[in-house]
Design an enzyme around this catalytic site. Structure first.
Site, mmCIF file in Angstrom:
data_model
loop_
_atom_site.group_PDB
_atom_site.id
_atom_site.type_symbol
_atom_site.label_atom_id
_atom_site.label_comp_id
_atom_site.label_asym_id
_atom_site.label_seq_id
_atom_site.Cartn_x
_atom_site.Cartn_y
_atom_site.Cartn_z
ATOM 1 N NE ARG A 107 -1.165 -1.929 3.596
ATOM 2 C CZ ARG A 107 -1.202 -2.131 4.897
ATOM 3 N NH1 ARG A 107 -2.318 -1.865 5.554
ATOM 4 N NH2 ARG A 107 -0.152 -2.587 5.559
ATOM 5 C CB SER A 116 -11.822 -2.989 -15.748
ATOM 6 O OG SER A 116 -13.138 -3.412 -15.441
ATOM 7 C CD GLN A 117 -11.040 -10.554 -14.250
ATOM 8 O OE1 GLN A 117 -11.715 -10.683 -13.231
ATOM 9 N NE2 GLN A 117 -10.208 -11.481 -14.677
ATOM 10 N NE ARG A 216 4.513 -9.629 -1.664
ATOM 11 C CZ ARG A 216 3.490 -10.297 -1.149
ATOM 12 N NH1 ARG A 216 3.479 -11.618 -1.182
ATOM 13 N NH2 ARG A 216 2.493 -9.667 -0.568
#
Ligand SMILES: Cc1cc2nc3c(=O)[nH]c(=O)nc-3n(C[C@H](O)[C@H](O)[C@H](O)COP(=O)(O)OP(=O)(O)OC[C@H]3O[C@@H](n4cnc5c(N)ncnc54)[C@H](O)[C@@H]3O)c2cc1C
Length: 266
Positions: A107, A116-117, A216
């Site tokens: 964040r 966008s789906q 990560r």
């Protein structure tokens, strides 16, 4: 249907300095001009950090003369806030929705814009193969068949759902065709798996990027996001060696890599 095995990472934005304004500031403040006040030279990413850090004590033209020493001192003493002045933007494609679900957990200092789906049709069916099932690994055929069958089935179900909803959702209840298409796709996407490919624009500052790469790029991270973190690190080590040069990349016996910094979480 399309299967992808590796992400594409494009470094698309980076810091720029308005040197004439910096020069004016030095004149107005009666401090030594460039290059005495900025030892970073043409390395703009390091220069932003140097100029902002020296602001704290108005130490232009004084103190540590070597820029590497200057930056490493900030990193080792965890003077992290000055690293927030330098931002990089990446377009990342060929990554799975499960990867971006992990990515957007970061964040502080991050900004995201993701495909966008609801607006974009997923009929083509593009999926990201987890690294453990990559064609470059031996003996993955049986597992790959399970995965491929599931992905084909999911993709077919998506198309079937879109077609069924086209018939069952009356046009009269929507103000526009776009609203209706969105309603259809937002329902149909429920059958798409974690492996569905996505594209995301990510901007982050250096402090946040260092933390992301440390978390990560570690052995505990999922292989897909770990690969991405190390790809981003490699681009940044070329772009801003003084800010990311303390990260070491190591090969592991399982064919993956890890990375860790000398200066942890600044
Ligand atoms: C190997 C691995 C496994 C994980 N497994 C899970 C899991 O099973 N389930 C799960 O939910 N998550 C999991 N996560 C996600 C993890 O919990 C973090 O949400 C994610 O890594 C982002 O880290 P962060 O909060 O430090 O980063 P950021 O949100 O970018 O924050 C950076 C730093 O800013 C500070 N900060 C940010 N926000 C706040 C705040 N609100 N209050 C105080 N300080 C703040 C903290 O010091 C934080 O470390 C996993 C992460 C990793 C690397």
């Amino acid at each position: 249907m399309v299967f992808k095995e590796n992400p594409s990472v494009y470094l698309v934005t980076k810091p720029a300095i308005n040197w004439s304004q910096i020069a004016n500031f030095f004149i107005d403040e009666n401090v030594p001009p460039i290059p005495d006040s900025v030892r970073a030279g043409n390395d703009e990413s390091a220069a932003v950090i140097e100029i902002s850090a020296r602001m704290c004590y108005m130490s232009y033209g004084r103190g540590r003369r070597d820029i590497t020493d200057f930056i490493n001192n900030l990193l080792s003493s965890k003077d992290g806030s000055v690293f927030e002045h330098v931002n990089y933007g990446f377009i990342i494609t060929g990554v799975s929705r499960s990867l971006t679900h992990e990515l957007v957990r970061h964040r502080a200092g991050f900004a995201y814009s993701q495909r966008s789906q609801r607006y974009v049709d997923e009929t083509e069916g593009t999926f990201v193969i987890p690294p453990a099932l990559s064609t470059t690994r031996d003996a993955t055929e049986a597992a790959r068949k399970v995965l491929d069958d599931a992905l084909i089935h999911a993709s077919e179900s998506y198309v079937e759902l879109v077609n069924a909803l086209e018939k069952s959702l009356p046009k009269s209840i929507f103000e526009t065709n776009t609203d209706r298409r969105k309603a259809i796709r937002q329902a149909a996407r429920s059958v798409l798996p974690n492996a569905t490919e996505t594209k995301i624009f990510v901007t982050a500052n250096v402090r946040a990027l260092r933390h992301f790469i440390e978390m990560r790029g570690a052995i505990f991270a999922d292989w897909e996001i770990r690969f991405l973190a190390i790809e981003i690190l490699k681009l940044l080590q070329e772009e801003a060696p003084l800010l990311f040069g303390d990260f070491v990349v190591e090969d592991l016996g399982d064919g993956t890599q890890i990375t860790y910094p000398k200066y942890s979480k600044v």
